[in-house]
Enzyme design. Sequence first.
Site, PDB file in Angstrom:
ATOM      1  N   HIS A  33      -3.862 -49.282  38.941  1.00 40.35           N
ATOM      2  CA  HIS A  33      -5.219 -48.761  39.110  1.00 40.35           C
ATOM      3  C   HIS A  33      -6.062 -49.054  37.875  1.00 40.35           C
ATOM      4  O   HIS A  33      -5.583 -49.504  36.851  1.00 40.35           O
ATOM      5  CB  HIS A  33      -5.220 -47.253  39.456  1.00 40.35           C
ATOM      6  CG  HIS A  33      -4.860 -46.332  38.334  1.00 40.35           C
ATOM      7  ND1 HIS A  33      -4.997 -44.967  38.418  1.00 40.35           N
ATOM      8  CD2 HIS A  33      -4.366 -46.567  37.097  1.00 40.35           C
ATOM      9  CE1 HIS A  33      -4.618 -44.411  37.291  1.00 40.35           C
ATOM     10  NE2 HIS A  33      -4.222 -45.351  36.471  1.00 40.35           N
ATOM     11  N   CYS A  93      -7.547 -46.579  30.238  1.00 44.36           N
ATOM     12  CA  CYS A  93      -7.435 -46.550  31.704  1.00 44.36           C
ATOM     13  C   CYS A  93      -8.551 -47.344  32.371  1.00 44.36           C
ATOM     14  O   CYS A  93      -8.500 -47.595  33.574  1.00 44.36           O
ATOM     15  CB  CYS A  93      -7.447 -45.114  32.203  1.00 44.36           C
ATOM     16  SG  CYS A  93      -5.986 -44.214  31.680  1.00 44.36           S
ATOM     17  N   HIS A 122      -3.739 -51.450  35.221  1.00 41.45           N
ATOM     18  CA  HIS A 122      -2.448 -51.090  34.626  1.00 41.45           C
ATOM     19  C   HIS A 122      -1.694 -50.287  35.675  1.00 41.45           C
ATOM     20  O   HIS A 122      -2.292 -49.822  36.642  1.00 41.45           O
ATOM     21  CB  HIS A 122      -2.631 -50.293  33.326  1.00 41.45           C
ATOM     22  CG  HIS A 122      -3.270 -48.956  33.542  1.00 41.45           C
ATOM     23  ND1 HIS A 122      -4.632 -48.809  33.662  1.00 41.45           N
ATOM     24  CD2 HIS A 122      -2.737 -47.722  33.712  1.00 41.45           C
ATOM     25  CE1 HIS A 122      -4.911 -47.530  33.867  1.00 41.45           C
ATOM     26  NE2 HIS A 122      -3.783 -46.850  33.920  1.00 41.45           N
ATOM     27  N   HIS A 144       1.484 -47.441  37.060  1.00 38.01           N
ATOM     28  CA  HIS A 144       2.252 -46.217  36.816  1.00 38.01           C
ATOM     29  C   HIS A 144       3.403 -46.144  37.807  1.00 38.01           C
ATOM     30  O   HIS A 144       3.307 -46.651  38.921  1.00 38.01           O
ATOM     31  CB  HIS A 144       1.390 -44.971  37.024  1.00 38.01           C
ATOM     32  CG  HIS A 144       0.315 -44.811  36.014  1.00 38.01           C
ATOM     33  ND1 HIS A 144       0.550 -44.346  34.744  1.00 38.01           N
ATOM     34  CD2 HIS A 144      -1.011 -45.066  36.081  1.00 38.01           C
ATOM     35  CE1 HIS A 144      -0.587 -44.311  34.072  1.00 38.01           C
ATOM     36  NE2 HIS A 144      -1.552 -44.752  34.858  1.00 38.01           N
ATOM     37  N   ASP A 153       2.537 -47.844  47.882  1.00 39.20           N
ATOM     38  CA  ASP A 153       3.605 -48.387  47.036  1.00 39.20           C
ATOM     39  C   ASP A 153       3.391 -49.881  46.792  1.00 39.20           C
ATOM     40  O   ASP A 153       3.144 -50.645  47.729  1.00 39.20           O
ATOM     41  CB  ASP A 153       4.968 -48.159  47.695  1.00 39.20           C
ATOM     42  CG  ASP A 153       6.119 -48.498  46.766  1.00 39.20           C
ATOM     43  OD1 ASP A 153       5.968 -48.354  45.535  1.00 39.20           O
ATOM     44  OD2 ASP A 153       7.181 -48.909  47.286  1.00 39.20           O
ATOM     45  N   HIS A 154       3.477 -50.279  45.509  1.00 34.54           N
ATOM     46  CA  HIS A 154       3.288 -51.679  45.104  1.00 34.54           C
ATOM     47  C   HIS A 154       1.907 -52.212  45.469  1.00 34.54           C
ATOM     48  O   HIS A 154       1.736 -53.395  45.749  1.00 34.54           O
ATOM     49  CB  HIS A 154       4.384 -52.590  45.669  1.00 34.54           C
ATOM     50  CG  HIS A 154       5.695 -52.412  44.978  1.00 34.54           C
ATOM     51  ND1 HIS A 154       6.471 -51.296  45.144  1.00 34.54           N
ATOM     52  CD2 HIS A 154       6.359 -53.204  44.118  1.00 34.54           C
ATOM     53  CE1 HIS A 154       7.565 -51.412  44.408  1.00 34.54           C
ATOM     54  NE2 HIS A 154       7.521 -52.561  43.776  1.00 34.54           N
ATOM     55  N   GLU A 193       2.007 -38.606  37.178  1.00 37.31           N
ATOM     56  CA  GLU A 193       1.510 -39.948  36.853  1.00 37.31           C
ATOM     57  C   GLU A 193       2.305 -40.531  35.695  1.00 37.31           C
ATOM     58  O   GLU A 193       2.558 -41.727  35.629  1.00 37.31           O
ATOM     59  CB  GLU A 193       0.024 -39.915  36.514  1.00 37.31           C
ATOM     60  CG  GLU A 193      -0.570 -41.306  36.311  1.00 37.31           C
ATOM     61  CD  GLU A 193      -2.070 -41.252  36.230  1.00 37.31           C
ATOM     62  OE1 GLU A 193      -2.731 -41.751  37.147  1.00 37.31           O
ATOM     63  OE2 GLU A 193      -2.587 -40.674  35.247  1.00 37.31           O
TER      64      GLU A 193
HETATM   65 NI    NI Z   1      -3.546 -44.964  34.596  1.00 37.18          NI
END
Ligand code: NI
Length: 135
Positions: free
Chosen positions: A14, A33, A39, A41, A79-80, A124
């Site tokens: 995100h 961020c 990036h 998580h 997911d992914h 997160e």
């Molecule tokens: Ni983040």
Amino acid sequence: MMKVCRRTTFNAAHRLFRSDWSDEKNNAVFGKCNNPNFHGHNYTLEVWVEGEIDPETGYLVDLKLVKEMIKEEILERFDHRNLNLDCIEFADLNPTVENIALVCYNILRAKLESKYELSLKLWETENNIVFYDGK
Ligand code: NI
């Protein structure tokens, strides 16, 4: 009343920013961020279902069905994925951990039988966690 939990993990990328803000303001509020190249998580999601034990089965809810619901409704969506680019849910919604929890709650609430109460926790990072129960 009792609560049972199904835990699952997923990975997603995100970027936190607002397109209507300047670069300076986005950097001031969202810091790293706001990296334009995104990036990722490793999220951990706990889905808690509250209800009464069915005297016939001894189950509050069949966790196998909860597992399938999470797979179909959450993992297949997020997911992914790149939450900003791939997921319509975040087309106009900043994919903070708060908003991801809210979106997951609303998706699961619509699928879960109304006799059950629902709450969830979303990690997160190891140290940043959101709890939401619809209130
Ligand atoms: Ni983040």
